[in-house]
Design a protein around this motif. Structure first.
Motif, PDB file in Angstrom:
ATOM      1  N   THR A   7       0.742  -1.208  -0.108  1.00 29.42           N
ATOM      2  CA  THR A   7      -0.051   0.038   0.040  1.00 29.42           C
ATOM      3  C   THR A   7       0.909   1.230   0.217  1.00 29.42           C
ATOM      4  OG1 THR A   7      -1.607  -1.142   1.185  1.00 29.42           O
ATOM      5  CG2 THR A   7      -1.781   1.294   1.272  1.00 29.42           C
ATOM      6  N   ARG A   8       0.471   2.321  -0.909  1.00 29.21           N
ATOM      7  CA  ARG A   8       1.259   3.398  -0.736  1.00 29.21           C
ATOM      8  C   ARG A   8       0.900   4.205   0.381  1.00 29.21           C
ATOM      9  NH1 ARG A   8       0.130   8.633  -3.030  1.00 29.21           N
ATOM     10  NH2 ARG A   8      -1.798   8.077  -3.640  1.00 29.21           N
ATOM     11  N   MET A   9       2.065   4.692   0.955  1.00 28.92           N
ATOM     12  CA  MET A   9       2.060   5.622   1.937  1.00 28.92           C
ATOM     13  C   MET A   9       3.008   7.100   1.746  1.00 28.92           C
ATOM     14  SD  MET A   9      -0.031   4.692   4.509  1.00 28.92           S
ATOM     15  CE  MET A   9      -0.769   3.320   5.039  1.00 28.92           C
ATOM     16  N   THR A  10       2.990   7.871   2.682  1.00 28.37           N
ATOM     17  CA  THR A  10       4.021   8.938   2.510  1.00 28.37           C
ATOM     18  C   THR A  10       4.975   8.900   3.738  1.00 28.37           C
ATOM     19  OG1 THR A  10       2.327  10.396   1.461  1.00 28.37           O
ATOM     20  CG2 THR A  10       4.048  11.506   2.474  1.00 28.37           C
ATOM     21  N   LYS A  11       6.567   9.059   3.426  1.00 30.21           N
ATOM     22  CA  LYS A  11       7.308   9.083   4.374  1.00 30.21           C
ATOM     23  C   LYS A  11       7.898  10.373   4.672  1.00 30.21           C
ATOM     24  CE  LYS A  11      11.051   6.998   3.548  1.00 30.21           C
ATOM     25  NZ  LYS A  11      12.361   6.013   3.436  1.00 30.21           N
ATOM     26  N   VAL A  12       7.843  10.588   5.948  1.00 30.95           N
ATOM     27  CA  VAL A  12       8.550  11.972   6.406  1.00 30.95           C
ATOM     28  C   VAL A  12       9.833  11.875   7.356  1.00 30.95           C
ATOM     29  CG1 VAL A  12       7.896  14.219   7.152  1.00 30.95           C
ATOM     30  CG2 VAL A  12       6.282  13.330   6.354  1.00 30.95           C
ATOM     31  N   LEU A  28       3.991  15.682  15.643  1.00 25.61           N
ATOM     32  CA  LEU A  28       3.376  14.735  15.188  1.00 25.61           C
ATOM     33  C   LEU A  28       2.229  13.912  15.928  1.00 25.61           C
ATOM     34  CD1 LEU A  28       6.888  12.874  14.215  1.00 25.61           C
ATOM     35  CD2 LEU A  28       5.551  14.010  12.411  1.00 25.61           C
ATOM     36  N   HIS A  29       2.690  14.252  16.939  1.00 23.44           N
ATOM     37  CA  HIS A  29       1.500  13.549  18.043  1.00 23.44           C
ATOM     38  C   HIS A  29       0.261  14.517  17.926  1.00 23.44           C
ATOM     39  CE1 HIS A  29      -0.319  11.330  21.440  1.00 23.44           C
ATOM     40  NE2 HIS A  29      -0.438  12.258  21.934  1.00 23.44           N
ATOM     41  N   ALA A  30       0.061  15.734  18.057  1.00 27.37           N
ATOM     42  CA  ALA A  30      -1.161  16.614  17.616  1.00 27.37           C
ATOM     43  C   ALA A  30      -1.710  16.294  16.155  1.00 27.37           C
ATOM     44  CB  ALA A  30      -0.690  17.902  18.030  1.00 27.37           C
ATOM     45  N   ALA A  31      -0.786  15.852  15.251  1.00 23.92           N
ATOM     46  CA  ALA A  31      -1.416  15.531  13.921  1.00 23.92           C
ATOM     47  C   ALA A  31      -1.721  14.211  13.780  1.00 23.92           C
ATOM     48  CB  ALA A  31      -0.175  15.720  12.760  1.00 23.92           C
ATOM     49  N   GLY A  32      -1.926  13.421  14.865  1.00 24.68           N
ATOM     50  CA  GLY A  32      -2.585  12.178  14.738  1.00 24.68           C
ATOM     51  C   GLY A  32      -1.817  11.048  14.234  1.00 24.68           C
ATOM     52  N   VAL A  33      -0.207  11.201  14.148  1.00 23.75           N
ATOM     53  CA  VAL A  33       0.561  10.195  13.546  1.00 23.75           C
ATOM     54  C   VAL A  33       0.613   9.061  14.531  1.00 23.75           C
ATOM     55  CG1 VAL A  33       3.081   9.783  12.917  1.00 23.75           C
ATOM     56  CG2 VAL A  33       1.877  12.040  12.118  1.00 23.75           C
ATOM     57  N   SER A  34       0.380   7.925  13.768  1.00 27.28           N
ATOM     58  CA  SER A  34       0.346   6.800  14.829  1.00 27.28           C
ATOM     59  C   SER A  34       1.916   6.335  15.273  1.00 27.28           C
ATOM     60  CB  SER A  34      -0.101   5.677  13.761  1.00 27.28           C
ATOM     61  OG  SER A  34       0.820   5.168  12.752  1.00 27.28           O
ATOM     62  N   GLY A  35       2.963   7.012  14.686  1.00 25.03           N
ATOM     63  CA  GLY A  35       4.030   6.620  15.493  1.00 25.03           C
ATOM     64  C   GLY A  35       5.380   6.848  14.655  1.00 25.03           C
ATOM     65  N   TRP A  36       6.553   6.912  15.126  1.00 25.47           N
ATOM     66  CA  TRP A  36       7.567   7.182  14.442  1.00 25.47           C
ATOM     67  C   TRP A  36       8.773   6.804  15.069  1.00 25.47           C
ATOM     68  CZ3 TRP A  36       4.565  10.783  17.389  1.00 25.47           C
ATOM     69  CH2 TRP A  36       5.121  11.038  18.661  1.00 25.47           C
ATOM     70  N   THR A  37      10.081   6.877  14.429  1.00 30.46           N
ATOM     71  CA  THR A  37      11.286   6.153  14.789  1.00 30.46           C
ATOM     72  C   THR A  37      12.222   7.369  15.017  1.00 30.46           C
ATOM     73  OG1 THR A  37      10.813   4.157  13.510  1.00 30.46           O
ATOM     74  CG2 THR A  37      13.114   4.535  13.852  1.00 30.46           C
ATOM     75  N   SER A  38      12.971   7.241  15.939  1.00 25.46           N
ATOM     76  CA  SER A  38      14.012   8.272  16.250  1.00 25.46           C
ATOM     77  C   SER A  38      15.271   7.595  16.116  1.00 25.46           C
ATOM     78  CB  SER A  38      13.453   9.014  17.615  1.00 25.46           C
ATOM     79  OG  SER A  38      14.592   9.993  17.859  1.00 25.46           O
ATOM     80  N   LEU A  39      16.311   8.361  15.632  1.00 30.30           N
ATOM     81  CA  LEU A  39      17.606   7.754  15.546  1.00 30.30           C
ATOM     82  C   LEU A  39      18.534   9.010  16.002  1.00 30.30           C
ATOM     83  CD1 LEU A  39      17.528   6.178  12.042  1.00 30.30           C
ATOM     84  CD2 LEU A  39      17.409   5.035  14.073  1.00 30.30           C
ATOM     85  N   SER A  40      19.435   8.880  17.321  1.00 29.44           N
ATOM     86  CA  SER A  40      20.109   9.643  17.698  1.00 29.44           C
ATOM     87  C   SER A  40      21.450   9.689  16.963  1.00 29.44           C
ATOM     88  CB  SER A  40      20.157   9.628  19.183  1.00 29.44           C
ATOM     89  OG  SER A  40      19.030   9.729  19.933  1.00 29.44           O
ATOM     90  N   LEU A  66      14.456  11.937  12.891  1.00 25.85           N
ATOM     91  CA  LEU A  66      12.920  11.123  12.850  1.00 25.85           C
ATOM     92  C   LEU A  66      12.038  10.821  11.730  1.00 25.85           C
ATOM     93  CD1 LEU A  66      13.111  14.065  15.361  1.00 25.85           C
ATOM     94  CD2 LEU A  66      11.309  12.327  16.170  1.00 25.85           C
ATOM     95  N   ILE A  67      11.678   9.621  11.791  1.00 26.90           N
ATOM     96  CA  ILE A  67      10.987   8.856  10.484  1.00 26.90           C
ATOM     97  C   ILE A  67       9.633   8.690  10.953  1.00 26.90           C
ATOM     98  CG2 ILE A  67      11.152   7.283   8.646  1.00 26.90           C
ATOM     99  CD1 ILE A  67      14.071   6.804   9.794  1.00 26.90           C
ATOM    100  N   THR A  68       8.678   8.895   9.994  1.00 23.05           N
ATOM    101  CA  THR A  68       7.100   8.713  10.315  1.00 23.05           C
ATOM    102  C   THR A  68       6.724   8.117   8.659  1.00 23.05           C
ATOM    103  OG1 THR A  68       5.017   9.122  11.368  1.00 23.05           O
ATOM    104  CG2 THR A  68       6.286  10.952  10.019  1.00 23.05           C
ATOM    105  N   VAL A  69       5.751   7.301   8.683  1.00 26.63           N
ATOM    106  CA  VAL A  69       4.941   6.888   7.759  1.00 26.63           C
ATOM    107  C   VAL A  69       3.300   7.361   7.878  1.00 26.63           C
ATOM    108  CG1 VAL A  69       4.542   5.063   6.290  1.00 26.63           C
ATOM    109  CG2 VAL A  69       6.682   5.462   7.096  1.00 26.63           C
ATOM    110  N   LEU A  70       2.819   7.893   7.017  1.00 24.12           N
ATOM    111  CA  LEU A  70       1.362   8.042   7.240  1.00 24.12           C
ATOM    112  C   LEU A  70       0.512   7.975   5.889  1.00 24.12           C
ATOM    113  CD1 LEU A  70       0.738  12.015   7.737  1.00 24.12           C
ATOM    114  CD2 LEU A  70       3.066  10.882   7.419  1.00 24.12           C
ATOM    115  N   PRO A  71      -0.710   7.815   5.905  1.00 21.61           N
ATOM    116  CA  PRO A  71      -1.523   7.803   4.600  1.00 21.61           C
ATOM    117  C   PRO A  71      -1.162   9.435   3.939  1.00 21.61           C
ATOM    118  CG  PRO A  71      -2.953   6.981   6.574  1.00 21.61           C
ATOM    119  CD  PRO A  71      -1.541   7.736   7.192  1.00 21.61           C
ATOM    120  N   PRO A  72      -1.371   9.128   2.578  1.00 21.71           N
ATOM    121  CA  PRO A  72      -0.931  10.302   1.872  1.00 21.71           C
ATOM    122  C   PRO A  72      -2.061  11.498   2.221  1.00 21.71           C
ATOM    123  CG  PRO A  72      -0.710   8.526   0.367  1.00 21.71           C
ATOM    124  CD  PRO A  72      -1.210   7.970   1.890  1.00 21.71           C
TER     125      PRO A  72
END
Length: 109
Positions: A7-12, A28-40, A66-72
């Motif tokens: 399934t096509r998604m958008t990665k930020v 991201l949380h306020a926008a309703g993003v379901s999760g993210w990955t954080s690399l220090s 920070l990487i997140t994927v969400l529906p377009p």
């Protein structure tokens, strides 16, 4: 869905100073993003010169990716909010198309 069953998604992807990570996560949380990955400890070279990946004193001293994927259809407010945030702080954002095998993982309830 494509021929591979993906399934096509958008990665930020956002690279910011450790001091700015909380603001990005809040957005991201306020926008309703379901999760993210954080690399220090991200390293690289750009407008502000060379950035080493080592943490000198704490996580706030280095760069974080920070990487997140969400529906377009949900990407516009996230990108707009991040652009506004990055107008005031150093950092970069990359937005692209990606394909996922479990689209339900990236849809907020």
């Amino acid at each position: 869905m494509n021929e591979l069953g993906l399934t096509r998604m958008t990665k930020v992807e956002i690279v910011v100073r450790g001091d700015d990570v909380e603001a990005v996560r809040d957005l991201l949380h306020a926008a309703g993003v379901s999760g993210w990955t954080s690399l220090s400890g991200v390293s690289g070279f750009g407008h502000h010169g060379n950035h080493e990946g080592r943490l000198l004193f704490n996580e706030r001293a280095g760069l974080v990716l920070l990487i997140t994927v969400l529906p377009p259809d949900r990407a516009a407010p996230v990108v707009t909010g991040l652009r506004t945030l990055l107008d005031q702080r150093p950092g970069v954002m990359f937005v692209g198309e990606t394909w996922v095998s479990r689209p339900d993982y990236f849809r907020a309830d």
